[in-house]
Design an enzyme around this catalytic site. Structure first.
Site, PDB file in Angstrom:
ATOM      1  N   LYS A 141       0.827  -1.210   0.000  1.00  0.00           N
ATOM      2  CA  LYS A 141       0.000   0.000   0.000  1.00  0.00           C
ATOM      3  C   LYS A 141       0.862   1.262   0.000  1.00  0.00           C
ATOM      4  O   LYS A 141       0.642   2.182  -0.789  1.00  0.00           O
ATOM      5  CB  LYS A 141      -0.912  -0.007   1.227  1.00  0.00           C
ATOM      6  CG  LYS A 141      -1.616   1.329   1.512  1.00  0.00           C
ATOM      7  CD  LYS A 141      -2.412   1.238   2.796  1.00  0.00           C
ATOM      8  CE  LYS A 141      -3.069   2.568   3.143  1.00  0.00           C
ATOM      9  NZ  LYS A 141      -2.135   3.539   3.731  1.00  0.00           N
ATOM     10  N   ASP A 168      -5.780   8.234   8.547  1.00  0.00           N
ATOM     11  CA  ASP A 168      -5.934   7.708   9.897  1.00  0.00           C
ATOM     12  C   ASP A 168      -5.943   8.808  10.936  1.00  0.00           C
ATOM     13  O   ASP A 168      -5.209   9.793  10.838  1.00  0.00           O
ATOM     14  CB  ASP A 168      -4.767   6.758  10.232  1.00  0.00           C
ATOM     15  CG  ASP A 168      -4.905   5.436   9.508  1.00  0.00           C
ATOM     16  OD1 ASP A 168      -6.038   5.046   9.211  1.00  0.00           O
ATOM     17  OD2 ASP A 168      -3.868   4.801   9.253  1.00  0.00           O
TER      18      ASP A 168
END
Length: 438
Positions: free
Chosen positions: A22, A121
């Site tokens: 990722k 996040d």
């Protein structure tokens, strides 16, 4: 909001293939903006964050072709810079932290780059100063609209320079490198990040015609070139996912083989899990984890003091795996201090593990002490909410090892970083269901 229903306490068995990385994808995909020629990228993970970035590139005018599973071609020969001023871009860019990575390539090739304050996040402050200070050092003018939280950099022509980064930021280094490859003259970047994913980016750029030396060290030298060409690139397997599956095998006392892990790019990861007492065997380029029938015991230091596991810039241990280490330690024999130096909110998910019966003392926002159960007391099933990608997968691992049926809400956070996770876990025997929309 999606939900996972997990029946825990079952041993798993079989092979699992890690997805493409990722964190590499978020850099590599943005590099296609540096050339009007075709760039082919293989082993792209099918996850929310990456798919959002591909969508953003399409809206910018990049021609995207899906060639096969995980393989795409990209051609940025007709970029629509007006899209950067649109309300749609401000909304789309805000929902993806990786969107910051388009700024360096756009600035280098078109003389301007804009981005809304990115999301991602909720794990504490994640500064963008390193990125923009690097662009300013290369001669760009910086502006910031406080009302709209909108950043911009512009330059007629970037000029090579010497710079010392205030922190060894991986994304900051990558963004500055992508800007510097088309700058006039030579740029040196000291205190550069040197993670394998950044090395992958530099190698790809060199194949495109860039002149980057010092790859793999913390001193990069970049001789600017006029144009870059097309290339083909294959991404590394995701080291965070590999660490997650190691933790899953240990917690569920399962015999697992993790396929094609690119051992030489794993750094400290095998060593850290070995310190927790987990047996790892190298079989070619695979990791074999035998069934830990008698559990696993944390090593103390030579003088008998408690082991500390902390994150550090590469080649230190990645902060993305400290959540996994913390969960794995809850069933170990012994104690460990987990020190999360980089992000001050990443350990706040431990209250959910405490609810499951784990013995954890949260010392402060950065440190937690874990007293392992040695499997004498099984974690108990519960209902919880995933706060971010890495805490989410850690809670999922805890649920798979726990006695009873657990529920995890907000699983979109897990989907942001883990590809087709239900199907892949079911293949190795996990009892997990997706209840979307609940």
């Amino acid at each position: 909001m999606g939900t996972f229903k997990i029946e825990g306490g079952h041993q798993l068995k079989g092979e699992i293939q890690p997805q493409g990385a990722k964190n590499e994808a978020l850099q590599i995909l943005c590099a296609v903006l540096l050339t009007p020629e075709v760039v082919t990228i293989n082993n792209i993970p099918d996850i929310i964050d990456v798919n959002k970035l591909i969508s953003l590139l399409k809206n910018l005018g990049v021609k995207v072709k899906h060639l096969s599973s995980g393989s795409y071609s990209f051609q940025a020969d007709d970029i629509n810079l007006d899209y950067l001023k649109s309300a749609n871009f401000k909304e789309e860019g805000r929902g993806l932290r990786g969107s910051i990575m388009i700024v360096g390539p756009l600035l280098a090739r078109f003389g301007k780059g804009y981005i809304p304050k990115p999301g991602g996040d909720k794990i504490g402050r994640r500064r963008l100063d390193t990125h923009f200070e690097g662009f300013i050092n290369l001669g760009a003018k910086f502006r910031y609209n406080r009302e709209e939280y909108f950043y911009g950099v512009e330059a007629d022509k970037l000029k090579g320079t010497d710079m010392l980064l205030d922190e060894a930021s991986v994304t900051g280094t990558a963004n500055i490198v992508m800007a510097a490859v088309l700058a006039e003259g030579t740029t040196t970047i000291y205190n550069a990040a040197c993670e394998p994913y950044l090395q992958q980016l530099c190698k790809m750029l060199n194949r495109m015609g860039a002149k980057i030396s010092g790859v793999g060290s913390n001193l990069l030298t970049i001789e600017g070139v006029d144009v870059l060409g097309g290339t083909a690139h294959r991404m590394l397997p995701d080291m965070i996912e590999i660490g997650s599956w190691i933790g899953l095998a240990a917690m569920t006392k399962s015999e697992l083989t993790i396929k094609n892990v690119s051992w030489d790019d794993l750094g400290q990861i095998p060593n850290v899990f070995a310190k927790l007492g987990i047996t790892l065997e190298r079989k070619g380029d695979d990791i074999y984890i035998p069934e830990h029938k008698d559990g696993y015991e944390i090593q103390n230091y030579i003088d008998g003091s408690i082991l500390t596991i902390a994150d550090a810039p590469w080649p230190g241990f990645t902060p993305d795996l400290l959540s996994i280490v913390l969960v794995v330690a809850t069933q170990a024999k012994g104690e460990v201090l987990v020190h999360q130096k980089m992000f001050e909110s990443r350990l706040f998910f431990v209250d959910k593990l405490i609810d499951m019966g784990a013995k954890i003392i949260l010392c402060d926002p950065h440190r937690a002490t874990v007293i392992g159960h040695d499997f004498k007391s099984q974690l108990k099933a519960t209902t919880m909410v995933s706060p971010d990608i890495r805490a989410g997968i850690s809670l999922l691992i805890a649920a798979l090892s726990a006695k009873g049926t657990s529920t995890i809400h907000n699983i979109e956070q897990i989907d942001r970083g883990y590809e087709h996770i239900v199907e892949r876990l079911k293949k190795i025997g996990a009892k997990i269901e997706r209840l979307d929309g609940n």
